[in-house]
Motif scaffolding. Structure first.
Motif, PDB file in Angstrom:
ATOM      1  N   SER A 256       0.845  -1.197   0.000  1.00 15.73           N
ATOM      2  CA  SER A 256       0.000   0.000   0.000  1.00 15.73           C
ATOM      3  C   SER A 256       0.874   1.239   0.000  1.00 15.73           C
ATOM      4  O   SER A 256       1.834   1.334   0.774  1.00 15.73           O
ATOM      5  CB  SER A 256      -0.904  -0.016   1.238  1.00 15.73           C
ATOM      6  OG  SER A 256      -1.747   1.116   1.268  1.00 15.73           O
ATOM      7  N   THR A 261      -5.074   0.845   0.904  1.00 21.35           N
ATOM      8  CA  THR A 261      -5.116  -0.576   0.543  1.00 21.35           C
ATOM      9  C   THR A 261      -4.820  -1.434   1.760  1.00 21.35           C
ATOM     10  O   THR A 261      -5.447  -2.493   1.952  1.00 21.35           O
ATOM     11  CB  THR A 261      -4.091  -0.870  -0.570  1.00 21.35           C
ATOM     12  OG1 THR A 261      -4.261   0.078  -1.630  1.00 21.35           O
ATOM     13  CG2 THR A 261      -4.272  -2.282  -1.119  1.00 21.35           C
ATOM     14  N   SER A 307      -1.447  -1.509  -4.765  1.00 20.46           N
ATOM     15  CA  SER A 307      -1.799  -0.285  -5.470  1.00 20.46           C
ATOM     16  C   SER A 307      -1.202  -0.286  -6.870  1.00 20.46           C
ATOM     17  O   SER A 307      -0.171  -0.913  -7.127  1.00 20.46           O
ATOM     18  CB  SER A 307      -1.264   0.926  -4.709  1.00 20.46           C
ATOM     19  OG  SER A 307      -1.687   0.915  -3.360  1.00 20.46           O
ATOM     20  N   ASN A 339      -5.921  -1.279  -6.062  1.00 22.58           N
ATOM     21  CA  ASN A 339      -6.325   0.106  -5.851  1.00 22.58           C
ATOM     22  C   ASN A 339      -5.730   0.950  -6.961  1.00 22.58           C
ATOM     23  O   ASN A 339      -4.555   0.801  -7.309  1.00 22.58           O
ATOM     24  CB  ASN A 339      -5.822   0.612  -4.491  1.00 22.58           C
ATOM     25  CG  ASN A 339      -6.547   1.868  -4.038  1.00 22.58           C
ATOM     26  OD1 ASN A 339      -7.057   2.627  -4.844  1.00 22.58           O
ATOM     27  ND2 ASN A 339      -6.584   2.074  -2.727  1.00 22.58           N
TER      28      ASN A 339
END
Length: 388
Positions: A256, A261, A307, A339
């Motif tokens: 993340s 996330t 991500s 994400n």
């Protein structure tokens, strides 16, 4: 560095060195507790040394060897493995004891010039294969080839008088030789999956060769000497080399960038734990990739959360998946959470990478988050929990 010598039994002594100063093994695996380079002396009517050590420890090892030998000279040097952390002192050994016979596999004999280019080639060489034995007078060694565990030239040696196996790199660990046996699995698992793990079938082949032996002591080239009931250690190797999971549960691996996330990953973990599921959450931005790769193999299911970054996959997840791929990650169920604020790509890349691995079952459509983790995202996470 510490050069420790001790008696394993009436005929076998440990003469290795514990290098506390090494922080990266093979220049890639973190070793905060250093690593031991194990070597052994076998004494019957004749004497045999089992492997040398890394050149970082040369002075300590030669001192240990001379101390253990006393007034004797070695008749043989058993070369189980030619990787430089075990072969760097071969030339020094031959120069000190030119009459000693080098005992090695046929493949290893062909590889010797790669690691002893400055050797005055006068040392006698004896090649051994499966079933060959060496009588030292009162103590015997039986040899087993172990190709690709984890190099092609590897041999192991079994001493029936003491039910002792010299196992080369197998059953080794990072860290200290004095580590409590209760801590063995953690570092042995990380060592296995990152050093040996790609060669599971070859490990299985060797375990079959060894299955008829009575083994009460295992002497690896790194980590503790294993004594007593060694069945659990062999059991771990059988599980790991078969690519079976060790326990029920889910690993959630997350990369993340700003935390959203990771928030979703932790929410999924919270739901699963409330349902009695064992969950391991790995923050790939903070944890050592070799340790997290080993953890991934422990569980039958995983969730990869990452991500999008630079129209691709955030680097920590890319590195993690690459490590899993080259180490043979397989036969697992995996879900994906991505994400991406405007052009999510992480899920597509993760899926493509996972589908190239053997036996990976993608259990659900990827969940796509956009920006921060919002209340409306919770339902999708809860539905994913139902499928795990």
């Amino acid at each position: 560095m510490e050069g420790n010598t001790f008696r394993i039994n009436d005929n076998v002594s440990y003469i290795g060195v514990y290098d506390k100063t090494l922080d990266l093994f093979e220049n890639q695996y973190k070793t905060p507790e250093g690593i031991s380079y194990n070597s052994y002396l076998i004494e019957g009517e004749k004497t045999a040394v089992v492997d040398t050590t890394d050149d970082r420890t040369g002075e300590e090892w030669l001192c240990n060897l001379r101390k253990a030998l006393g007034d004797r000279k070695p008749d043989y040097l058993i070369i189980e493995h030619l990787e430089p952390d075990h072969s760097s002192l071969l030339t020094a050994f031959v120069e000190a004891y030119p009459e000693a016979t080098l005992v090695i596999s046929a493949v290893g004999a062909k590889m010797l010039p790669l690691y002893m280019t400055d050797l005055p080639w006068k040392a006698p060489v004896m090649t051994v294969k499966d079933g060959d034995s060496l009588d030292l007078g009162g103590v015997t060694l039986q040899f087993f080839t172990a190709p690709m565990v984890h190099w092609p030239e590897v041999i192991m040696a079994y001493c029936p008088q003491h039910k002792l196996l010299f196992s080369a790199d197998a059953f080794g660990t990072f860290g200290n030789i004095d580590a409590p046996h209760g801590d063995w699995a953690r570092e042995a698992r990380r060592y296995y999956y990152n050093i040996v793990g790609k060669y599971g079938q070859q490990v299985q082949n060797v375990l079959k060769k060894l299955s008829g032996l009575e083994i009460e002591t295992i002497c690896p080239l790194h980590g503790p000497v294993l004594t007593g009931d060694v069945a659990p250690y062999i059991g771990y190797y059988d599980t790991w080399s078969s690519y079976r999971s060790e326990k029920e549960g889910v690993m959630i691996a997350c990369a993340s960038i700003h935390g959203s996330t990771l928030e979703a990953a932790r929410y999924l973990a919270e739901i699963l734990r409330k349902r009695g599921v064992d969950v391991f959450v790995a923050d790939l931005t903070r944890e050592d990739v070799s340790a997290m790769a080993a953890e991934a193999f422990r569980y039958p299911e995983a969730v990869m959360c990452a991500s999008t970054y630079d129209a691709g996959l955030f680097t920590p997840m890319y590195t993690f998946l690459h490590q899993l791929e080259i180490k043979g990650y397989r036969d697992r169920k995996v879900a994906i959470i991505e994400n991406g604020s405007w052009a999510p790509m992480a899920g597509k890349i993760m899926r493509k990478t996972l589908e190239e691995m053997k036996g990976i079952d993608i259990v659900a459509d990827p969940i796509t988050l956009r920006g921060i983790f919002k209340a409306e995202d919770r339902k999708a996470i809860e539905q994913l929990a139902d499928k795990l």
